[in-house]
Design a protein around this motif. Structure first.
Motif, mmCIF file in Angstrom:
data_model
loop_
_atom_site.group_PDB
_atom_site.id
_atom_site.type_symbol
_atom_site.label_atom_id
_atom_site.label_comp_id
_atom_site.label_asym_id
_atom_site.label_seq_id
_atom_site.Cartn_x
_atom_site.Cartn_y
_atom_site.Cartn_z
ATOM 1 N N MET A 1 73.158 41.758 -22.976
ATOM 2 C CA MET A 1 72.478 42.743 -24.066
ATOM 3 C C MET A 1 72.462 42.035 -25.255
ATOM 4 O O MET A 1 71.172 42.418 -26.079
ATOM 5 N N GLU A 2 73.365 41.225 -25.625
ATOM 6 C CA GLU A 2 73.392 40.404 -27.018
ATOM 7 C C GLU A 2 72.273 39.564 -27.077
ATOM 8 O O GLU A 2 71.534 39.323 -28.064
ATOM 9 N N ARG A 3 71.566 38.807 -25.930
ATOM 10 C CA ARG A 3 70.597 38.105 -25.821
ATOM 11 C C ARG A 3 69.189 38.666 -26.271
ATOM 12 O O ARG A 3 68.353 38.069 -26.936
ATOM 13 N N ILE A 4 69.180 40.114 -25.763
ATOM 14 C CA ILE A 4 67.932 40.802 -25.680
ATOM 15 C C ILE A 4 67.954 41.217 -27.365
ATOM 16 O O ILE A 4 66.627 41.115 -27.959
ATOM 17 N N LYS A 5 69.203 41.750 -27.818
ATOM 18 C CA LYS A 5 69.296 42.210 -29.155
ATOM 19 C C LYS A 5 68.602 41.242 -29.927
ATOM 20 O O LYS A 5 68.124 41.186 -31.277
ATOM 21 N N ALA A 6 69.359 39.871 -29.948
ATOM 22 C CA ALA A 6 68.829 38.685 -30.785
ATOM 23 C C ALA A 6 67.455 38.220 -30.731
ATOM 24 O O ALA A 6 66.926 37.878 -31.492
ATOM 25 N N TRP A 7 67.184 38.625 -29.423
ATOM 26 C CA TRP A 7 65.588 38.319 -28.974
ATOM 27 C C TRP A 7 64.696 39.225 -29.988
ATOM 28 O O TRP A 7 63.818 38.975 -30.587
ATOM 29 N N LEU A 8 64.856 40.529 -30.052
ATOM 30 C CA LEU A 8 64.199 41.625 -30.710
ATOM 31 C C LEU A 8 64.358 41.422 -32.275
ATOM 32 O O LEU A 8 63.360 41.864 -32.873
ATOM 33 N N LEU A 9 65.612 40.806 -32.662
ATOM 34 C CA LEU A 9 65.647 40.746 -34.139
ATOM 35 C C LEU A 9 64.978 39.446 -34.697
ATOM 36 O O LEU A 9 64.730 39.478 -35.828
ATOM 37 N N ALA A 10 64.716 38.606 -33.939
ATOM 38 C CA ALA A 10 63.717 37.420 -34.173
ATOM 39 C C ALA A 10 62.497 37.666 -34.565
ATOM 40 O O ALA A 10 61.797 38.500 -33.763
ATOM 41 N N SER A 11 61.894 37.334 -35.778
ATOM 42 C CA SER A 11 60.542 37.698 -36.236
ATOM 43 C C SER A 11 60.401 39.043 -36.244
ATOM 44 O O SER A 11 59.226 39.644 -36.092
ATOM 45 N N ASN A 12 61.371 39.838 -36.519
ATOM 46 C CA ASN A 12 60.904 41.452 -36.529
ATOM 47 C C ASN A 12 60.280 41.907 -35.362
ATOM 48 O O ASN A 12 59.454 42.734 -35.541
ATOM 49 N N ARG A 13 60.662 41.517 -34.135
ATOM 50 C CA ARG A 13 59.726 41.838 -32.971
ATOM 51 C C ARG A 13 59.888 43.480 -32.638
ATOM 52 O O ARG A 13 59.207 43.997 -32.369
ATOM 53 N N TRP A 14 61.199 43.986 -33.106
ATOM 54 C CA TRP A 14 61.305 45.458 -32.908
ATOM 55 C C TRP A 14 60.313 46.359 -33.876
ATOM 56 O O TRP A 14 59.965 47.288 -33.545
ATOM 57 N N LYS A 15 60.168 45.537 -35.043
ATOM 58 C CA LYS A 15 58.989 46.171 -36.030
ATOM 59 C C LYS A 15 57.889 46.356 -35.260
ATOM 60 O O LYS A 15 56.947 47.240 -35.496
ATOM 61 N N TRP A 55 50.985 31.929 -36.268
ATOM 62 C CA TRP A 55 50.631 33.012 -35.492
ATOM 63 C C TRP A 55 51.518 32.934 -34.167
ATOM 64 O O TRP A 55 51.615 31.949 -33.510
ATOM 65 N N ASP A 56 52.085 34.128 -34.052
ATOM 66 C CA ASP A 56 53.022 34.338 -33.225
ATOM 67 C C ASP A 56 52.428 35.490 -31.960
ATOM 68 O O ASP A 56 52.435 36.436 -32.299
ATOM 69 N N TRP A 57 52.081 34.959 -30.796
ATOM 70 C CA TRP A 57 51.505 35.531 -29.707
ATOM 71 C C TRP A 57 52.341 36.622 -29.169
ATOM 72 O O TRP A 57 51.897 37.734 -28.838
ATOM 73 N N ILE A 58 53.774 36.253 -29.197
ATOM 74 C CA ILE A 58 54.837 37.232 -28.543
ATOM 75 C C ILE A 58 54.738 38.398 -29.558
ATOM 76 O O ILE A 58 54.568 39.553 -29.000
ATOM 77 N N ASP A 59 54.551 38.446 -31.091
ATOM 78 C CA ASP A 59 54.730 39.456 -31.629
ATOM 79 C C ASP A 59 53.405 40.224 -31.434
ATOM 80 O O ASP A 59 53.352 41.514 -31.420
ATOM 81 N N TRP A 60 52.160 39.401 -31.260
ATOM 82 C CA TRP A 60 51.243 40.202 -31.063
ATOM 83 C C TRP A 60 51.191 41.221 -29.963
ATOM 84 O O TRP A 60 50.616 42.316 -29.628
ATOM 85 N N ALA A 61 51.458 40.652 -28.616
ATOM 86 C CA ALA A 61 51.690 41.097 -27.514
ATOM 87 C C ALA A 61 52.700 42.547 -27.687
ATOM 88 O O ALA A 61 52.224 43.587 -26.835
ATOM 89 N N LEU A 62 53.610 42.091 -28.322
ATOM 90 C CA LEU A 62 54.702 43.358 -28.340
ATOM 91 C C LEU A 62 54.032 44.695 -29.242
ATOM 92 O O LEU A 62 54.198 45.645 -28.865
#
Length: 78
Positions: A1-15, A55-62
């Protein structure tokens, strides 16, 4: 769960996800949601690129995934 939280916080992905959901909820139709979502996602990534980022394709896809989730929620309610 912590890995997912860290991944979402990277590059403001949750936003990106939350913003996409807002676009999806506000869009009147599927085509409108897809068109507006792609435009918003691209504009966010262009902003990052112009300010020295990459350019971050992951952010774009999210962002687009959030749009899809928002649009499906809107259709489920209506």
């Amino acid at each position: 769960m912590e890995r997912i939280k860290a991944w979402l916080l990277a590059s403001n992905r949750w936003k990106h996800i939350v913003g996409g959901i807002a676009v999806g909820l506000g869009a009147d139709g599927t085509y409108c949601a897809a068109y507006a979502g792609a435009g918003v996602a691209s504009a966010l990534e262009l902003k990052d690129r112009l300010h020295g980022g990459r350019w971050d394709w992951i952010d774009w896809a999210l962002t687009l995934a959030g749009v899809a989730a928002g649009q499906m929620s809107r259709r489920a309610v209506l």
